[in-house]
Motif scaffolding. Structure first.
Motif, PDB file in Angstrom:
ATOM      1  N   GLY A 234      -1.226  -6.197   7.433  1.00 20.64           N
ATOM      2  CA  GLY A 234      -1.670  -7.444   8.043  1.00 20.64           C
ATOM      3  C   GLY A 234      -2.559  -8.289   7.153  1.00 20.64           C
ATOM      4  N   LEU A 235      -2.497  -8.061   5.847  1.00 18.01           N
ATOM      5  CA  LEU A 235      -3.364  -8.799   4.912  1.00 18.01           C
ATOM      6  C   LEU A 235      -2.771 -10.138   4.497  1.00 18.01           C
ATOM      7  CD1 LEU A 235      -4.472  -5.802   2.643  1.00 18.01           C
ATOM      8  CD2 LEU A 235      -5.759  -6.894   4.494  1.00 18.01           C
ATOM      9  N   GLY A 236      -1.492 -10.355   4.757  1.00 14.35           N
ATOM     10  CA  GLY A 236      -0.870 -11.618   4.367  1.00 14.35           C
ATOM     11  C   GLY A 236       0.625 -11.574   4.575  1.00 14.35           C
ATOM     12  N   ASP A 237       1.284 -12.682   4.203  1.00 15.15           N
ATOM     13  CA  ASP A 237       2.737 -12.765   4.285  1.00 15.15           C
ATOM     14  C   ASP A 237       3.272 -13.399   3.018  1.00 15.15           C
ATOM     15  OD1 ASP A 237       2.259 -15.517   4.532  1.00 15.15           O
ATOM     16  OD2 ASP A 237       2.407 -15.459   6.725  1.00 15.15           O
ATOM     17  N   ALA A 238       4.527 -13.791   3.035  1.00 14.75           N
ATOM     18  CA  ALA A 238       5.159 -14.323   1.828  1.00 14.75           C
ATOM     19  C   ALA A 238       4.473 -15.574   1.301  1.00 14.75           C
ATOM     20  CB  ALA A 238       6.633 -14.618   2.093  1.00 14.75           C
ATOM     21  N   ASP A 239       3.866 -16.355   2.191  1.00  9.14           N
ATOM     22  CA  ASP A 239       3.253 -17.617   1.793  1.00  9.14           C
ATOM     23  C   ASP A 239       1.738 -17.520   1.579  1.00  9.14           C
ATOM     24  OD1 ASP A 239       5.652 -19.244   1.890  1.00  9.14           O
ATOM     25  OD2 ASP A 239       5.578 -18.955   4.061  1.00  9.14           O
ATOM     26  N   SER A 240       1.159 -16.354   1.808  1.00 11.06           N
ATOM     27  CA  SER A 240      -0.287 -16.192   1.634  1.00 11.06           C
ATOM     28  C   SER A 240      -0.686 -16.324   0.166  1.00 11.06           C
ATOM     29  CB  SER A 240      -0.742 -14.826   2.154  1.00 11.06           C
ATOM     30  OG  SER A 240      -0.530 -14.716   3.534  1.00 11.06           O
ATOM     31  N   MET A 241      -1.844 -16.928  -0.070  1.00 13.14           N
ATOM     32  CA  MET A 241      -2.357 -17.057  -1.425  1.00 13.14           C
ATOM     33  C   MET A 241      -2.968 -15.724  -1.857  1.00 13.14           C
ATOM     34  SD  MET A 241      -1.474 -20.090  -2.167  1.00 13.14           S
ATOM     35  CE  MET A 241      -2.337 -20.353  -3.735  1.00 13.14           C
ATOM     36  N   PRO A 270       1.034 -18.283  -4.173  1.00 12.88           N
ATOM     37  CA  PRO A 270       1.624 -17.669  -2.976  1.00 12.88           C
ATOM     38  C   PRO A 270       2.225 -16.313  -3.350  1.00 12.88           C
ATOM     39  CG  PRO A 270       2.316 -19.955  -3.200  1.00 12.88           C
ATOM     40  CD  PRO A 270       1.647 -19.592  -4.481  1.00 12.88           C
ATOM     41  N   LEU A 271       2.163 -15.377  -2.443  1.00 11.69           N
ATOM     42  CA  LEU A 271       2.665 -14.030  -2.736  1.00 11.69           C
ATOM     43  C   LEU A 271       4.101 -14.067  -3.239  1.00 11.69           C
ATOM     44  CD1 LEU A 271       2.358 -10.942  -2.659  1.00 11.69           C
ATOM     45  CD2 LEU A 271       3.135 -11.018  -0.275  1.00 11.69           C
ATOM     46  N   SER A 393       7.535  -2.498   9.743  1.00 12.19           N
ATOM     47  CA  SER A 393       8.060  -3.294  10.851  1.00 12.19           C
ATOM     48  C   SER A 393       9.145  -4.261  10.384  1.00 12.19           C
ATOM     49  CB  SER A 393       6.929  -4.087  11.509  1.00 12.19           C
ATOM     50  OG  SER A 393       6.477  -5.109  10.631  1.00 12.19           O
ATOM     51  N   SER A 394       9.915  -4.748  11.341  1.00  9.99           N
ATOM     52  CA  SER A 394      10.946  -5.735  11.013  1.00  9.99           C
ATOM     53  C   SER A 394      10.309  -7.037  10.530  1.00  9.99           C
ATOM     54  CB  SER A 394      11.843  -5.991  12.229  1.00  9.99           C
ATOM     55  OG  SER A 394      11.089  -6.464  13.329  1.00  9.99           O
ATOM     56  N   ASP A 395       9.123  -7.360  11.035  1.00  6.13           N
ATOM     57  CA  ASP A 395       8.417  -8.560  10.561  1.00  6.13           C
ATOM     58  C   ASP A 395       8.058  -8.420   9.084  1.00  6.13           C
ATOM     59  OD1 ASP A 395       8.563  -9.759  13.032  1.00  6.13           O
ATOM     60  OD2 ASP A 395       6.544  -9.167  13.655  1.00  6.13           O
ATOM     61  N   THR A 396       7.593  -7.237   8.701  1.00  9.56           N
ATOM     62  CA  THR A 396       7.291  -6.995   7.280  1.00  9.56           C
ATOM     63  C   THR A 396       8.555  -7.094   6.451  1.00  9.56           C
ATOM     64  OG1 THR A 396       5.355  -5.602   7.751  1.00  9.56           O
ATOM     65  CG2 THR A 396       6.459  -5.261   5.631  1.00  9.56           C
ATOM     66  N   ALA A 397       9.656  -6.541   6.976  1.00  7.65           N
ATOM     67  CA  ALA A 397      10.933  -6.623   6.255  1.00  7.65           C
ATOM     68  C   ALA A 397      11.355  -8.070   6.051  1.00  7.65           C
ATOM     69  CB  ALA A 397      12.015  -5.862   7.024  1.00  7.65           C
ATOM     70  N   ASP A 398      11.153  -8.915   7.062  1.00  9.50           N
ATOM     71  CA  ASP A 398      11.510 -10.333   6.930  1.00  9.50           C
ATOM     72  C   ASP A 398      10.713 -10.998   5.808  1.00  9.50           C
ATOM     73  OD1 ASP A 398      13.316 -10.197   8.995  1.00  9.50           O
ATOM     74  OD2 ASP A 398      11.927 -10.960  10.519  1.00  9.50           O
ATOM     75  N   GLU A 399       9.426 -10.671   5.713  1.00 13.26           N
ATOM     76  CA  GLU A 399       8.597 -11.257   4.652  1.00 13.26           C
ATOM     77  C   GLU A 399       9.011 -10.723   3.285  1.00 13.26           C
ATOM     78  OE1 GLU A 399       6.449 -13.776   5.274  1.00 13.26           O
ATOM     79  OE2 GLU A 399       7.272 -13.584   7.304  1.00 13.26           O
ATOM     80  N   LEU A 400       9.358  -9.446   3.221  1.00  6.98           N
ATOM     81  CA  LEU A 400       9.822  -8.871   1.950  1.00  6.98           C
ATOM     82  C   LEU A 400      11.135  -9.504   1.511  1.00  6.98           C
ATOM     83  CD1 LEU A 400       8.990  -5.098   2.555  1.00  6.98           C
ATOM     84  CD2 LEU A 400       7.872  -6.620   0.909  1.00  6.98           C
ATOM     85  N   LYS A 401      12.004  -9.791   2.463  1.00  4.91           N
ATOM     86  CA  LYS A 401      13.264 -10.464   2.116  1.00  4.91           C
ATOM     87  C   LYS A 401      12.989 -11.843   1.526  1.00  4.91           C
ATOM     88  CE  LYS A 401      16.020  -8.121   5.660  1.00  4.91           C
ATOM     89  NZ  LYS A 401      16.657  -8.265   6.979  1.00  4.91           N
ATOM     90  N   LYS A 402      12.007 -12.530   2.070  1.00  2.00           N
ATOM     91  CA  LYS A 402      11.665 -13.862   1.558  1.00  2.00           C
ATOM     92  C   LYS A 402      11.200 -13.784   0.100  1.00  2.00           C
ATOM     93  CE  LYS A 402      10.168 -15.728   6.051  1.00  2.00           C
ATOM     94  NZ  LYS A 402       8.991 -16.176   6.835  1.00  2.00           N
ATOM     95  N   ILE A 403      10.318 -12.829  -0.190  1.00  4.48           N
ATOM     96  CA  ILE A 403       9.806 -12.767  -1.564  1.00  4.48           C
ATOM     97  C   ILE A 403      10.876 -12.252  -2.525  1.00  4.48           C
ATOM     98  CG2 ILE A 403       7.430 -12.461  -0.727  1.00  4.48           C
ATOM     99  CD1 ILE A 403       7.515  -9.576  -1.626  1.00  4.48           C
ATOM    100  N   MET A 404      11.803 -11.415  -2.027  1.00  4.17           N
ATOM    101  CA  MET A 404      12.871 -10.926  -2.896  1.00  4.17           C
ATOM    102  C   MET A 404      13.924 -12.003  -3.131  1.00  4.17           C
ATOM    103  SD  MET A 404      13.216  -6.948  -1.592  1.00  4.17           S
ATOM    104  CE  MET A 404      14.089  -6.283  -3.020  1.00  4.17           C
ATOM    105  N   GLU A 405      14.174 -12.848  -2.143  1.00  3.58           N
ATOM    106  CA  GLU A 405      15.070 -13.990  -2.356  1.00  3.58           C
ATOM    107  C   GLU A 405      14.505 -14.930  -3.418  1.00  3.58           C
ATOM    108  OE1 GLU A 405      16.847 -16.104   1.031  1.00  3.58           O
ATOM    109  OE2 GLU A 405      16.151 -14.441   2.290  1.00  3.58           O
ATOM    110  N   GLU A 406      13.180 -15.096  -3.407  1.00  2.00           N
ATOM    111  CA  GLU A 406      12.541 -15.976  -4.374  1.00  2.00           C
ATOM    112  C   GLU A 406      12.772 -15.492  -5.810  1.00  2.00           C
ATOM    113  OE1 GLU A 406      10.311 -19.534  -5.006  1.00  2.00           O
ATOM    114  OE2 GLU A 406      11.192 -18.675  -3.178  1.00  2.00           O
ATOM    115  N   VAL A 407      12.886 -14.181  -5.989  1.00  3.82           N
ATOM    116  CA  VAL A 407      13.146 -13.604  -7.319  1.00  3.82           C
ATOM    117  C   VAL A 407      14.505 -14.053  -7.844  1.00  3.82           C
ATOM    118  CG1 VAL A 407      13.571 -11.448  -8.569  1.00  3.82           C
ATOM    119  CG2 VAL A 407      11.667 -11.593  -6.950  1.00  3.82           C
TER     120      VAL A 407
END
Length: 496
Positions: A234-241, A270-271, A393-407
């Motif tokens: 819970g420390l941040g998400d894909a867009d957190s600085m 951003p993460l 969690s699935s919410d964490t997975a969604d954020e991980l997908k976002k940062i991996m798409e960015e790669v």
């Protein structure tokens, strides 16, 4: 009683009695036995009878052929696909026993498994007809060949694993250089011995399945684990600085953490941008200042570290963080959190990480067996998908997908070579430094992990590619290889 009914009743009684005896024998007398399926013995007389085939899709990759000689008829093992599948099938040799699937699935191939109990009894009533089984694997033969050829085109050594995220089915498991098990399995024991000695004498050790039994620093692919722990806590998400910069000095450490090419000059990013640019400084700082060592160790364990996989081919060891939870030295911990120092992983382990992200945080046990058929090609067993548990969690997975798409698709991403036209793809590149036993530097390892599908909600394939000691361009080539594998799978979906 009607004679036909009487015979049927007798057969049923015999079947139930034999089943009862076998269940009790296994449960009470053999429960303590711990099997090692990396190698097993095959008796000479086993080559006087049929042994079932191993198949990938509809293609036989291990079959028994009949040989006529002065001593009469004997069977020998043949491998029509040769080096493409040698690391999967292994050999079945009159001189050297069996390894890999030939060993791990031997009870199905020779018909000794409990599944064949009724077949054996019925066969004996018919006059002693032989019982054996065929093993149908989850391997997609085209994906296997695509992966093998793509690695062999650019490197002397490498490995790749592709997994179907929702099931854990292994679609490809490739180890380069390959080897032809047929030569070791020859009935000509002198020729088999010469080939066995030759293979064992090669520095590349081709008979070792490098996809599951070569462990190396995973480099920046391990940042996926760190990002998962950060988001899940819970420390941040894909867009957190998050903190960035081109230099980070861990408290009390002598050696600063820097980036590969000064690509993270900003003090914050951003993460998803820090992940796409692969900022060592970001993930080292997150590890030391926002996460505890236990947070990292626990997330790694949820993703399969410290666990030996069995598909049913067993890995010899487990991927490990090297006790990161006990590291008090923040300099070493900073290095571990970017996949260096104490951390080592196999290609299968890295594929499991990518697969877990793709499967919304649920880790599936990787498996290679689909079905078992009997000698009449009737399906007698289907292997179930097994959940290892929820890693995050699935919410964490969604954020991980976002940062991996960015790669893969971001302007500053390092993984554009993995892009598959018409599909959503994500991933993480990795370059890992390492040294020889004297501490002298060797060429860098190249890594890529990723996933792809028609959309990010339910990717159809997850991959990991490893190019050991490739040097300059290693991660870029690993990424391109992963793109080829994903393209093959996504554009030619299996009907399984």
């Amino acid at each position: 009683m009607n004679p036909a009914l009487r015979r049927t009743a007798i057969v049923c009684i015999v079947l139930f009695a034999a089943l009862f005896i076998q269940v009790n024998r296994v449960q009470f007398f053999e429960a303590y036995v711990q099997e090692d399926d990396s190698w097993c013995n095959i008796k000479s007389e086993d080559f006087d009878r049929m042994r079932g085939s191993i198949l990938a899709g509809e293609e036989p990759i291990a079959v028994f052929e009949e040989s006529e000689n002065e001593a009469g008829s004997r069977y020998y093992r043949d491998y029509p696909q040769g080096e493409y599948f040698g690391n999967v099938t292994g050999y079945a040799s009159i001189s050297y026993g069996a390894n890999h699937l030939e060993c791990a699935a031997s009870e199905y191939l020779d018909g000794s498994a409990d599944l064949f109990l009724s077949d054996k009894i019925l066969a004996s009533l018919k006059g002693g007809e032989q019982t054996y089984g065929n093993v149908l694997t989850s391997i997609d033969p085209e994906a296997q060949r695509t992966a093998y050829d793509a690695i062999a085109e650019v490197a002397d050594e490498g490995s790749a694993v592709a997994i179907e995220p929702s099931t854990g089915r292994i679609l490809a498991q490739v180890s380069v250089p390959g080897w032809d098990p047929g030569l070791v399995s020859s009935l000509d024991t002198e020729a088999a011995g010469a080939e066995y000695d030759r293979l064992n004498g090669l520095e590349s050790n081709p008979m070792l399945d490098h996809a599951i039994n070569e462990f190396a620093p995973p480099g920046s692919t391990f940042k996926t684990v760190v990002a998962a722990a950060y988001i899940e806590k819970g420390l941040g998400d894909a867009d957190s600085m998050v903190p960035a910069g081109n230099r980070y000095e861990p408290p009390g450490a002598g050696q600063p953490i820097t980036n590969a090419a000064d690509q993270c000059a900003e003090s914050e990013l951003p993460l998803k941008e820090a992940f796409a640019r692969s900022c060592n400084t970001t993930f080292s700082q997150i590890c030391n200042e926002e996460l505890s060592p236990r947070d990292i160790a626990d997330m790694a364990a949820e993703l399969g570290f410290e666990e030996k996989f069995s598909t049913p081919i067993s890995s010899l060891w487990a991927s490990t963080t090297g006790g990161v939870e006990k590291l008090e030295d923040k300099g070493i911990r900073a290095q571990a959190c970017i996949g260096q120092n104490t951390v080592s992983a196999s290609t299968l382990q890295n594929a499991v990480i990518a697969s877990t992200v793709a499967n919304d945080g649920i880790r599936m046990d990787p498996r290679m067996l689909d079905t078992i058929t009997n000698a009449e090609n009737e399906t007698i067993h289907r292997f179930d998908d097994e959940k290892a548990g929820r890693a995050f969690s699935s919410d964490t997975a969604d954020e991980l997908k976002k940062i991996m798409e960015e790669v893969v698709t971001g302007a500053n991403g390092t993984g554009s070579n993995a892009y598959v036209d018409g599909f959503t793809t994500g991933g993480k590149t990795g370059t890992a430094e390492h040294t020889d036993k004297k501490g002298d530097p060797l060429p860098d390892h190249g890594w890529f992990i990723g996933w792809g599908g028609s959309d990010s909600d339910s990717p159809d394939v997850a991959v990991a590619v490893f190019l050991p000691e490739y040097g300059q361009g290693g991660s870029s080539n690993a990424t391109a290889i992963a793109g080829k594998i994903m393209s093959q799978v996504l554009n030619n979906p299996s009907e399984a």
